[in-house]
Design an enzyme around this catalytic site. Sequence first.
Site, mmCIF file in Angstrom:
data_model
loop_
_atom_site.group_PDB
_atom_site.id
_atom_site.type_symbol
_atom_site.label_atom_id
_atom_site.label_comp_id
_atom_site.label_asym_id
_atom_site.label_seq_id
_atom_site.Cartn_x
_atom_site.Cartn_y
_atom_site.Cartn_z
ATOM 1 N N CYS A 96 6.891 16.039 -15.496
ATOM 2 C CA CYS A 96 5.851 15.015 -15.370
ATOM 3 C C CYS A 96 5.358 14.556 -16.739
ATOM 4 O O CYS A 96 5.168 13.359 -16.972
ATOM 5 C CB CYS A 96 4.695 15.568 -14.541
ATOM 6 S SG CYS A 96 3.375 14.387 -14.256
ATOM 7 N N CYS A 134 1.749 19.421 -10.178
ATOM 8 C CA CYS A 134 1.341 18.269 -10.973
ATOM 9 C C CYS A 134 1.112 17.043 -10.093
ATOM 10 O O CYS A 134 2.011 16.588 -9.403
ATOM 11 C CB CYS A 134 2.443 17.990 -12.010
ATOM 12 S SG CYS A 134 2.197 16.529 -13.004
#
EC number: 2.8.1.13
Length: 376
Positions: free
Chosen positions: A104, A200
């Site tokens: 991410c 995330c």
Amino acid sequence: MQKPKSETLVIVGMSGGVDSSVTAAVLKEEGYKVVGLFMKNWEEFDEHGVCQSSLEYADVIKVCEKLDIPYYSVDFIEEYRDQVFKQFVDEYKLGFTPNPDVLCNREIKFKVFFEKAMELGADYLATGHYCQSLLVDGEYRLVKGADPLKDQSYFLYTNKKEILEKVMFPIGHIPKTEVRAIAAKYDLATKEKKDSTGICFIGERNFKKFLSNYVTFEDGDFETLDGTKVGRHTGATYYTLGQRKGLGLGGQGEPWFVVGKDMSRNVVFVERGEFHPHLYADTLTATDLSFVSGVWNKELPFKCKAKVRYRQKDQDCTVVKIEGDKIFVEFDQPQRAITPRQSVVFYDGDICLGGAMIEKSGPSYFEMNKTLPEIQ
């Protein structure tokens, strides 16, 4: 000639948490021209019809209005799905335990989000990460955060020096307790908000239930390494090396731990004892190399420190050789549960050199028929 702070535009990546809120407050206090930018990467409604990202953005708005700074929202749902979440699910299907936070940061926060900030005219992008971007010997380096319990350099090792030149980590040099104090000082809406946990941008939830929406699992056997069946599991993908909790195995003796998996047979291997030798190895091979400087610029073999998981203490090791996109590492002490598709991250003191994706470890001490050395 460097711009004065009052003319230097810093776009702050705001998540609705206390860290990014304080990041904006600190920069505003220092005199920068600050804009808050919320990144929407996931959209899902709970049983009450509430979207979590909408709640987070509401907190961003409260903080920005309190600080009297502009705020905007950008949508990267498609990019996150295609570049992060799809790979995350695919690797789980193969039986790995991936780390989406590394991906991410590489693909979203410090790529498309960074590019959007620059496109909007930012001089810098700032985030609430606990790490530092410092000029050392004429080159920007990624440096550990001052709070050892919060340091996040492990997740940011894919950032290159060219990115670090344009990135600020304004709270990286202060402890979390001080961040909370600053939030209270400004009476920010997030001052008492709990730190986010979980995947995330997906957050904290029943992970097993969530993953079952995307991956099909079948019950299978728990087996010891000699092939003895000791119980049933609910799907091999759910389990990771070194895991103790959630196995549902009892009986007399030490607790059971996951020591391996055979995805072709849907078998999870378990043995008793946290220090079972099959869990330990002192070598690993990793691939997908990424170095902050862009290249490995140390003479081999090179002694340094490394982590094979977040929050692990730095471990003494030697980078033995690099062949193409592969790096070979030997540790001074055996490492527990070196897990494929997790990251190994290298440090020279507090400077993060970079890292790689673990491909394999070992052979383990069990496979080598050795007595396990004393673990320090």
